[in-house]
Write a protein that holds these residues in place. Structure first.
Motif, mmCIF file in Angstrom:
data_model
loop_
_atom_site.group_PDB
_atom_site.id
_atom_site.type_symbol
_atom_site.label_atom_id
_atom_site.label_comp_id
_atom_site.label_asym_id
_atom_site.label_seq_id
_atom_site.Cartn_x
_atom_site.Cartn_y
_atom_site.Cartn_z
ATOM 1 N N ALA A 1 -15.700 0.405 -1.257
ATOM 2 C CA ALA A 1 -17.162 0.321 -1.370
ATOM 3 C C ALA A 1 -17.657 -0.118 -2.743
ATOM 4 O O ALA A 1 -18.527 -0.973 -2.842
ATOM 5 C CB ALA A 1 -17.770 1.651 -0.997
ATOM 6 N N ASP A 2 -17.150 0.457 -3.827
ATOM 7 C CA ASP A 2 -17.805 0.137 -5.106
ATOM 8 C C ASP A 2 -16.928 -0.641 -6.077
ATOM 9 O O ASP A 2 -17.091 -0.548 -7.286
ATOM 10 C CB ASP A 2 -18.413 1.390 -5.757
ATOM 11 N N ALA A 3 -16.001 -1.446 -5.527
ATOM 12 C CA ALA A 3 -15.278 -2.392 -6.390
ATOM 13 C C ALA A 3 -16.196 -3.597 -6.588
ATOM 14 O O ALA A 3 -16.943 -3.969 -5.698
ATOM 15 C CB ALA A 3 -13.982 -2.820 -5.731
ATOM 16 N N ALA A 4 -16.133 -4.179 -7.783
ATOM 17 C CA ALA A 4 -16.959 -5.354 -8.058
ATOM 18 C C ALA A 4 -16.048 -6.484 -8.515
ATOM 19 O O ALA A 4 -14.857 -6.274 -8.753
ATOM 20 C CB ALA A 4 -17.975 -5.022 -9.137
ATOM 21 N N CYS A 5 -16.623 -7.667 -8.644
ATOM 22 C CA CYS A 5 -15.816 -8.820 -9.046
ATOM 23 C C CYS A 5 -16.589 -9.646 -10.075
ATOM 24 O O CYS A 5 -17.763 -9.954 -9.868
ATOM 25 C CB CYS A 5 -15.517 -9.662 -7.815
ATOM 26 N N SER A 6 -15.944 -9.948 -11.182
ATOM 27 C CA SER A 6 -16.568 -10.815 -12.183
ATOM 28 C C SER A 6 -15.729 -12.066 -12.370
ATOM 29 O O SER A 6 -14.509 -11.986 -12.521
ATOM 30 C CB SER A 6 -16.662 -10.109 -13.541
ATOM 31 N N THR A 7 -16.408 -13.201 -12.374
ATOM 32 C CA THR A 7 -15.750 -14.456 -12.731
ATOM 33 C C THR A 7 -16.146 -14.757 -14.174
ATOM 34 O O THR A 7 -17.330 -14.943 -14.468
ATOM 35 C CB THR A 7 -16.233 -15.605 -11.817
ATOM 36 N N MET B 1 -20.612 -9.524 -9.529
ATOM 37 C CA MET B 1 -21.116 -9.252 -8.177
ATOM 38 C C MET B 1 -20.466 -8.066 -7.472
ATOM 39 O O MET B 1 -19.311 -7.754 -7.685
ATOM 40 C CB MET B 1 -21.001 -10.496 -7.320
ATOM 41 N N HIS B 2 -21.307 -7.433 -6.613
ATOM 42 C CA HIS B 2 -20.872 -6.377 -5.705
ATOM 43 C C HIS B 2 -21.079 -6.909 -4.288
ATOM 44 O O HIS B 2 -22.111 -7.516 -4.022
ATOM 45 C CB HIS B 2 -21.848 -5.190 -5.756
ATOM 46 N N ALA B 3 -20.142 -6.615 -3.379
ATOM 47 C CA ALA B 3 -20.394 -6.921 -1.961
ATOM 48 C C ALA B 3 -20.999 -5.685 -1.330
ATOM 49 O O ALA B 3 -20.545 -4.569 -1.599
ATOM 50 C CB ALA B 3 -19.088 -7.272 -1.270
ATOM 51 N N ARG B 4 -22.045 -5.857 -0.533
ATOM 52 C CA ARG B 4 -22.636 -4.702 0.159
ATOM 53 C C ARG B 4 -23.374 -5.151 1.429
ATOM 54 O O ARG B 4 -23.742 -6.332 1.547
ATOM 55 C CB ARG B 4 -23.570 -3.912 -0.765
ATOM 56 N N ALA C 1 -25.322 -2.945 -15.135
ATOM 57 C CA ALA C 1 -26.300 -1.854 -15.297
ATOM 58 C C ALA C 1 -27.591 -2.175 -14.541
ATOM 59 O O ALA C 1 -28.271 -1.275 -14.039
ATOM 60 C CB ALA C 1 -26.577 -1.616 -16.775
ATOM 61 N N ALA C 2 -27.916 -3.473 -14.428
ATOM 62 C CA ALA C 2 -29.154 -3.861 -13.741
ATOM 63 C C ALA C 2 -29.008 -3.805 -12.222
ATOM 64 O O ALA C 2 -29.978 -3.979 -11.483
ATOM 65 C CB ALA C 2 -29.551 -5.277 -14.155
ATOM 66 N N MET C 3 -27.770 -3.583 -11.733
ATOM 67 C CA MET C 3 -27.564 -3.571 -10.272
ATOM 68 C C MET C 3 -27.281 -2.168 -9.745
ATOM 69 O O MET C 3 -26.827 -2.014 -8.620
ATOM 70 C CB MET C 3 -26.413 -4.514 -9.906
ATOM 71 N N GLY C 4 -27.493 -1.141 -10.553
ATOM 72 C CA GLY C 4 -27.250 0.233 -10.106
ATOM 73 C C GLY C 4 -26.090 0.839 -10.879
ATOM 74 O O GLY C 4 -25.887 0.528 -12.044
ATOM 75 N N ALA C 5 -25.289 1.686 -10.191
ATOM 76 C CA ALA C 5 -24.173 2.363 -10.864
ATOM 77 C C ALA C 5 -23.108 1.337 -11.265
ATOM 78 O O ALA C 5 -22.914 0.330 -10.581
ATOM 79 C CB ALA C 5 -23.576 3.387 -9.926
ATOM 80 N N LEU C 6 -22.412 1.620 -12.384
ATOM 81 C CA LEU C 6 -21.331 0.720 -12.798
ATOM 82 C C LEU C 6 -20.213 0.800 -11.748
ATOM 83 O O LEU C 6 -20.024 1.833 -11.107
ATOM 84 C CB LEU C 6 -20.786 1.140 -14.172
ATOM 85 N N ARG D 1 -9.258 -8.748 -21.124
ATOM 86 C CA ARG D 1 -9.343 -7.849 -19.960
ATOM 87 C C ARG D 1 -9.622 -6.422 -20.432
ATOM 88 O O ARG D 1 -10.413 -5.702 -19.823
ATOM 89 C CB ARG D 1 -8.029 -7.883 -19.159
ATOM 90 N N GLN D 2 -8.983 -6.027 -21.541
ATOM 91 C CA GLN D 2 -9.211 -4.685 -22.089
ATOM 92 C C GLN D 2 -10.655 -4.522 -22.556
ATOM 93 O O GLN D 2 -11.273 -3.484 -22.361
ATOM 94 C CB GLN D 2 -8.255 -4.426 -23.261
ATOM 95 N N ILE D 3 -11.189 -5.572 -23.161
ATOM 96 C CA ILE D 3 -12.586 -5.519 -23.624
ATOM 97 C C ILE D 3 -13.528 -5.359 -22.421
ATOM 98 O O ILE D 3 -14.438 -4.520 -22.432
ATOM 99 C CB ILE D 3 -12.920 -6.794 -24.445
ATOM 100 N N LEU D 4 -13.276 -6.131 -21.368
ATOM 101 C CA LEU D 4 -14.151 -6.054 -20.190
ATOM 102 C C LEU D 4 -14.016 -4.700 -19.498
ATOM 103 O O LEU D 4 -15.012 -4.109 -19.070
ATOM 104 C CB LEU D 4 -13.827 -7.198 -19.221
ATOM 105 N N ALA D 5 -12.771 -4.197 -19.414
ATOM 106 C CA ALA D 5 -12.549 -2.891 -18.774
ATOM 107 C C ALA D 5 -13.316 -1.808 -19.530
ATOM 108 O O ALA D 5 -14.001 -0.970 -18.926
ATOM 109 C CB ALA D 5 -11.056 -2.573 -18.756
ATOM 110 N N ALA D 6 -13.214 -1.825 -20.865
ATOM 111 C CA ALA D 6 -13.883 -0.787 -21.666
ATOM 112 C C ALA D 6 -15.398 -0.966 -21.618
ATOM 113 O O ALA D 6 -16.152 0.015 -21.596
ATOM 114 C CB ALA D 6 -13.380 -0.838 -23.106
ATOM 115 N N ALA D 7 -15.863 -2.211 -21.580
ATOM 116 C CA ALA D 7 -17.308 -2.450 -21.582
ATOM 117 C C ALA D 7 -17.971 -1.881 -20.329
ATOM 118 O O ALA D 7 -19.078 -1.348 -20.400
ATOM 119 C CB ALA D 7 -17.597 -3.944 -21.715
ATOM 120 N N VAL D 8 -17.294 -1.989 -19.168
ATOM 121 C CA VAL D 8 -17.909 -1.424 -17.951
ATOM 122 C C VAL D 8 -17.268 -0.084 -17.579
ATOM 123 O O VAL D 8 -17.599 0.502 -16.546
ATOM 124 C CB VAL D 8 -17.867 -2.384 -16.739
ATOM 125 N N ASN D 9 -16.357 0.382 -18.412
ATOM 126 C CA ASN D 9 -15.674 1.665 -18.196
ATOM 127 C C ASN D 9 -15.074 1.767 -16.796
ATOM 128 O O ASN D 9 -15.335 2.710 -16.054
ATOM 129 C CB ASN D 9 -16.640 2.844 -18.462
#
Ligand SMILES: Nc1ncnc2c1ncn2[C@@H]1O[C@H](COP(=O)(O)OP(=O)(O)O)[C@@H](O)[C@H]1O
Ligand SMILES: O=P(O)(O)OC[C@H](O)[C@H](O)CO
Length: 541
Positions: free
Chosen positions: A267-273, A281-284, A413-418, A435-443
């Motif tokens: 449900a709450d996995a997202a994908c960034s290009t 993006m989130h699929a929902r 953050a603008a689309m709801g929960a991280l 990848r580490q920077i992106l992982a830490a940025a969105v926790n």
């Protein structure tokens, strides 16, 4: 074994995906289970000019596509007889006008084109604008065909008078491949329609002031259900078999995300290009979309019934990295030492390791069209904050990479929960430090798909479903996407804390800077030399 039977049933064992990006046109061959067999790619070009123009020659894009398909034919033995179907996707937004006898009206306006900015401001004031947003799920920006057509209607109505149909890049290739004028449900609904019905919407068209141009909008074709045969002319040009089914893919942003794992059931996995642009993006399910008060972002349908992606997209992502690398290249070139982009990219990891985390803020709005997610401001511009004489080049590269992380967080953050997990694709996903920077940025832990050409795969997946290789998209995803997702890489807790602290400063500062950007834009307009020469940009592989 099952797929060997399929190969006999489908009279072939290959699916071709075409992905026509802004800078590179690719044709990719896959076997029926989704294993990539070969890639052919051709570098495209676009022109920039006065007032923020960014245009591309339509006949050249078709020619590049033909070249890529012919090259693929040289790489894969017996391609023509083995191809079950072709799927085509491409760069989104923009305006590809076609007139009598399917001849282009002129060069296409790209999504990078900023000329419609004054019309976007005007349309934002339209009383129907909120209703348009609630139907399309998509905030107005200069990239979009709706804003661009409205701008042309005001300043160049003659071009629209000459047009018979307004297409997007992939639609133009589909027309050349099959002779059919059509668009797909994703671009039709986020620009002129309703993401719930995937049809055109009168209010959205009215809000853009385009009622009198409605005849320019083509038929909407669902590429997982309907295909058209490769025309004789296209068969002759490409060396493929006439009549080969062609599926019209959705816009590249969702094709890439589909191939990279945006929709695998969690449900709450997202994908960034994180490529030239940054797409988050989130699929929902359509009924769970959260439409923000600011009216920004996109809602882009997926080729799965009832499922859409909620999207915020940065105008520029790795374009920022390329910019900081080019500064180094320019200095070296000026001193007689040529260095290639590839060489510089191979040093990114070292610079990221040497730079101090969280020391300098960088706002990554390097595009001349400003920013579109999570806020829309064509005047937004990039900047470093917090520099001192103690900082070196590695700190600048680190700050730019962290700026991409902060921008990704701003969008989520603008689309709801991280998200609870982030799937990554695009050039930047190749870098472990990034990848580490992106992982830490969105926790959140990140996972990278082993899928190289996710956009072409997404288009080929649509062709696979359309021709019955799979009964539906979910079963195709379970074979083409899920098994390719790599191990989860957890964020470093120390880095998470650093970014938790600096994110509010980053977000606060970009709000504070809006007035300064507007002032600077005004000064630029006043001093602009109207004879500004056009220039040609050739990028890509
Ligand atoms: N190993 C790497 N480390 C960091 N950044 C990289 C790496 N490889 C590529 N990139 C960045 O990704 C960009 C290309 O991304 P890509 O997704 O291939 O582009 P596009 O969006 O144009 O298809 C490069 O120009 C570079 O900025
Ligand atoms: O050219 P690429 O980066 O593959 O695609 C661009 C997007 O479709 C564009 O950002 C849509 O506005």
């Amino acid at each position: 074994m099952a797929r060997a039977v399929d190969a006999i049933m489908h009279k072939g064992d290959i699916l071709i995906g075409i992905d026509s990006g802004t800078s590179v046109v690719k044709a990719v061959a896959f076997d029926l289970s989704g294993t990539q067999i070969a890639v052919a790619s051709v570098t495209n070009a676009y022109d920039t000019g006065a007032g923020g123009a960014a245009t591309q020659c339509m006949s050249r894009t078709w020619k590049d596509c033909v070249t890529a398909l012919k090259q693929l034919g040289n790489l894969v033995e017996g391609l023509s007889g083995r191809t079950v179907a072709i799927g085509v996707t491409g760069q989104g937004d923009g305006t590809w006008l076609v007139g009598r006898d399917n001849v282009p009206v002129g060069d296409a306006w790209l999504w990078l084109d900023a000329r419609a900015a004054p019309t976007v401001s005007l349309l934002e004031g339209n009383a129907l604008n909120r209703a348009r947003f609630e139907a399309t799920g998509t905030g107005l920006n200069t990239c979009q065909q709706g804003a661009q057509l409205a701008h042309m209607d005001r300043f160049d109505p003659a071009s629209l008078d000459r047009a018979e149909v307004a297409l997007h890049c992939k639609d133009w290739l589909y027309l050349n491949l099959t002779g059919v004028r059509a668009t797909d449900p994703s671009e039709a609904s986020f620009t002129f329609g309703n993401f719930r019905t995937r049809q055109y919407n009168d209010v959205a068209i009215e809000a853009l002031g385009l009622r009198q141009r409605r005849h320019l909008l083509p038929e909407i074709v669902e590429g997982t259900e309907t295909t058209h045969g490769l025309s004789d002319a296209a068969a002759q040009a490409t060396g493929l078999r006439a009549g080969t089914p062609v599926s019209l893919g959705y816009v590249d942003m969702v094709m890439t995300a589909l191939g990279a794992g945006v929709y695998t059931g969690e449900a709450d996995a997202a994908c960034s290009t994180i490529g030239s642009t940054g797409v988050h993006m989130h699929a929902r399910p359509a009924e769970e979309v959260h439409l923000n008060a600011e009216g920004t972002g996109y809602v882009i349908a997926l080729p799965v019934p009832g499922i859409v992606t909620q999207v915020q997209t940065n105008m520029a992502a790795t374009l920022n990295l390329d910019w900081v690398l080019n500064i180094a290249a320019d200095v070296m070139r000026g001193m007689g030492q040529d260095v290639s982009h590839r060489d510089l990219v191979s040093h990114i990891e070292g610079w990221l390791a040497a730079g101090k985390p969280g020391a300098i803020l960088y706002h990554p709005y390097i595009s001349e069209a400003g920013e579109r997610g999570p806020f829309v401001n064509a005047n937004a511009r990039a900047g470093f904050t917090g520099l001192s004489a103690a900082n070196g080049y590695a700190d600048l590269v680190r700050a730019v990479a962290e700026g991409l992380g902060m921008a990704a967080r701003d969008c989520y953050a603008a689309m709801g929960a991280l998200p609870s997990e982030l799937r990554l694709t695009g050039g930047a996903a190749r870098s472990p430090a990034l990848r580490q920077i992106l992982a830490a940025a969105v926790n959140a832990p990140v996972r990278v798909s082993a899928r190289d050409e996710a956009g072409a795969a997404g288009a080929a997946m649509m062709a696979a479903v359309a021709t019955g290789v799979y009964p539906d998209m979910r079963s195709c995803i379970s074979e083409w996407v899920t098994p390719l997702l790599g191990q989860a890489e957890a964020p470093d807790p120390g880095l998470v804390r650093t970014y938790e602290t600096i994110f509010p400063v980053f977000a606060g500062l970009r709000r504070d800077l809006a007035g300064t950007w507007d002032l600077l834009a005004k000064l630029r307009t006043e001093s602009r030399d109207e004879t500004e020469p056009a220039s040609s940009v050739t990028t890509g592989a």
